[in-house]
Write a protein that holds these residues in place. Structure first.
Motif, PDB file in Angstrom:
ATOM      1  N   UNK A   1      29.300  46.760  41.184  1.00 57.27           N
ATOM      2  CA  UNK A   1      28.409  46.888  40.030  1.00 57.27           C
ATOM      3  C   UNK A   1      28.944  46.105  38.839  1.00 57.27           C
ATOM      4  N   UNK A   2      28.078  45.876  37.874  1.00 58.67           N
ATOM      5  CA  UNK A   2      28.510  45.220  36.639  1.00 58.67           C
ATOM      6  C   UNK A   2      29.582  46.035  35.941  1.00 58.67           C
ATOM      7  N   UNK A   3      29.468  47.352  36.046  1.00 54.07           N
ATOM      8  CA  UNK A   3      30.446  48.233  35.394  1.00 54.07           C
ATOM      9  C   UNK A   3      31.831  48.066  36.032  1.00 54.07           C
ATOM     10  N   UNK A   4      31.878  47.940  37.361  1.00 56.55           N
ATOM     11  CA  UNK A   4      33.160  47.754  38.040  1.00 56.55           C
ATOM     12  C   UNK A   4      33.772  46.406  37.673  1.00 56.55           C
ATOM     13  N   UNK A   5      32.947  45.381  37.629  1.00 53.50           N
ATOM     14  CA  UNK A   5      33.421  44.048  37.250  1.00 53.50           C
ATOM     15  C   UNK A   5      33.967  44.063  35.825  1.00 53.50           C
ATOM     16  N   UNK A   6      33.215  44.677  34.931  1.00 48.67           N
ATOM     17  CA  UNK A   6      33.618  44.715  33.521  1.00 48.67           C
ATOM     18  C   UNK A   6      34.917  45.496  33.330  1.00 48.67           C
ATOM     19  N   UNK A   7      35.093  46.572  34.089  1.00 47.99           N
ATOM     20  CA  UNK A   7      36.311  47.365  33.961  1.00 47.99           C
ATOM     21  C   UNK A   7      37.543  46.531  34.323  1.00 47.99           C
ATOM     22  N   UNK A   8      37.456  45.792  35.431  1.00 47.76           N
ATOM     23  CA  UNK A   8      38.582  44.950  35.848  1.00 47.76           C
ATOM     24  C   UNK A   8      38.826  43.846  34.825  1.00 47.76           C
ATOM     25  N   UNK A   9      37.749  43.195  34.374  1.00 49.14           N
ATOM     26  CA  UNK A   9      37.876  42.096  33.411  1.00 49.14           C
ATOM     27  C   UNK A   9      38.480  42.582  32.098  1.00 49.14           C
ATOM     28  N   UNK A  10      38.027  43.721  31.616  1.00 47.37           N
ATOM     29  CA  UNK A  10      38.523  44.263  30.356  1.00 47.37           C
ATOM     30  C   UNK A  10      40.009  44.592  30.439  1.00 47.37           C
ATOM     31  N   UNK A  11      40.400  45.230  31.529  1.00 48.67           N
ATOM     32  CA  UNK A  11      41.810  45.573  31.694  1.00 48.67           C
ATOM     33  C   UNK A  11      42.675  44.333  31.870  1.00 48.67           C
ATOM     34  N   UNK A  12      42.121  43.315  32.532  1.00 45.66           N
ATOM     35  CA  UNK A  12      42.857  42.063  32.699  1.00 45.66           C
ATOM     36  C   UNK A  12      43.134  41.420  31.338  1.00 45.66           C
ATOM     37  N   UNK A  13      42.124  41.371  30.503  1.00 42.12           N
ATOM     38  CA  UNK A  13      42.275  40.771  29.175  1.00 42.12           C
ATOM     39  C   UNK A  13      43.198  41.610  28.304  1.00 42.12           C
TER      40      UNK A  13
END
Length: 205
Positions: free
Chosen positions: A184-196
């Protein structure tokens, strides 16, 4: 003979051949993809296909390189270097994470691993077009951010590789092992946010 010397990237049917090959490789893998099926999917004759790609490995490499370069170009086009570095990195992380778990990236990865011993050049071609190319371009952006005082990094190439690995956390392994195929977009965003967040915690000013 090198790939660059062999492939003639001209002619109106070149894109048809690439699109047809992409479709068949993604459906049947490298070993299962026949020249007949690729020609049929591309809407060209086998003679036309061979005039562009006399070797199936060259064709697979071209498909992988074209798709990876397109992804890299799309991400770079979205990065506004006038924006705050966190915002620019978030755009990159989101698109990179989504690409890494995409059907295309996962299928190409599986093909490269499966054919590693017989055709090691396939993995090398994908690595150069995908991870290595993306990390080089990421390093160029990081170097500019360092020059503007937005980041503090001694080795931008190492940092670029770290960034891409952060974007693989959790989801990539699930995709690679076939445990989960849709994200989901939410799963993608969670990983991206934590990466940044983690990247900025290490390199932010």
């Amino acid at each position: 003979m090198t790939q660059a010397a062999t492939i003639v990237r001209t002619g109106r049917k070149f894109d048809q051949v690439l699109n047809g090959a992409r479709e068949v490789f993604m459906a049947d893998g490298f070993e299962g993809a026949s020249v007949d099926d690729i020609a049929r999917a591309a809407g060209v004759s086998k003679a036309t296909l061979y005039s562009y790609f006399p070797d199936k490995r060259l064709l697979f490499s071209e498909v992988a390189q074209t798709e990876c370069c397109r992804m890299a170009e799309n991400v770079l086009a979205m990065i506004d270097e006038t924006k705050p570095v966190r915002e620019a990195l978030m755009i990159t992380a989101t698109h990179l994470t989504r690409f890494l778990v995409s059907d295309f990236a996962q299928q190409v990865f599986r093909i490269c691993v499966a054919e590693r011993d017989r055709f090691p050049e396939l993995g090398k071609a994908f690595y150069e077009a995908g991870p290595a190319n993306g990390q080089r371009q990421m390093a160029e952006y990081l170097e500019k951010a360092v020059a503007k005082g937005e980041l503090v990094i001694d080795d931008v190439h190492f940092a670029a590789e770290q960034f891409s690995e952060l974007c693989k956390v959790r989801l990539w392994t699930l995709a690679a092992l076939g445990i989960q195929t849709r994200f989901s977009d939410e799963e993608i965003e969670e990983v991206a946010t934590n990466a940044v967040d983690m990247f900025m915690a290490r390199y932010g000013t």
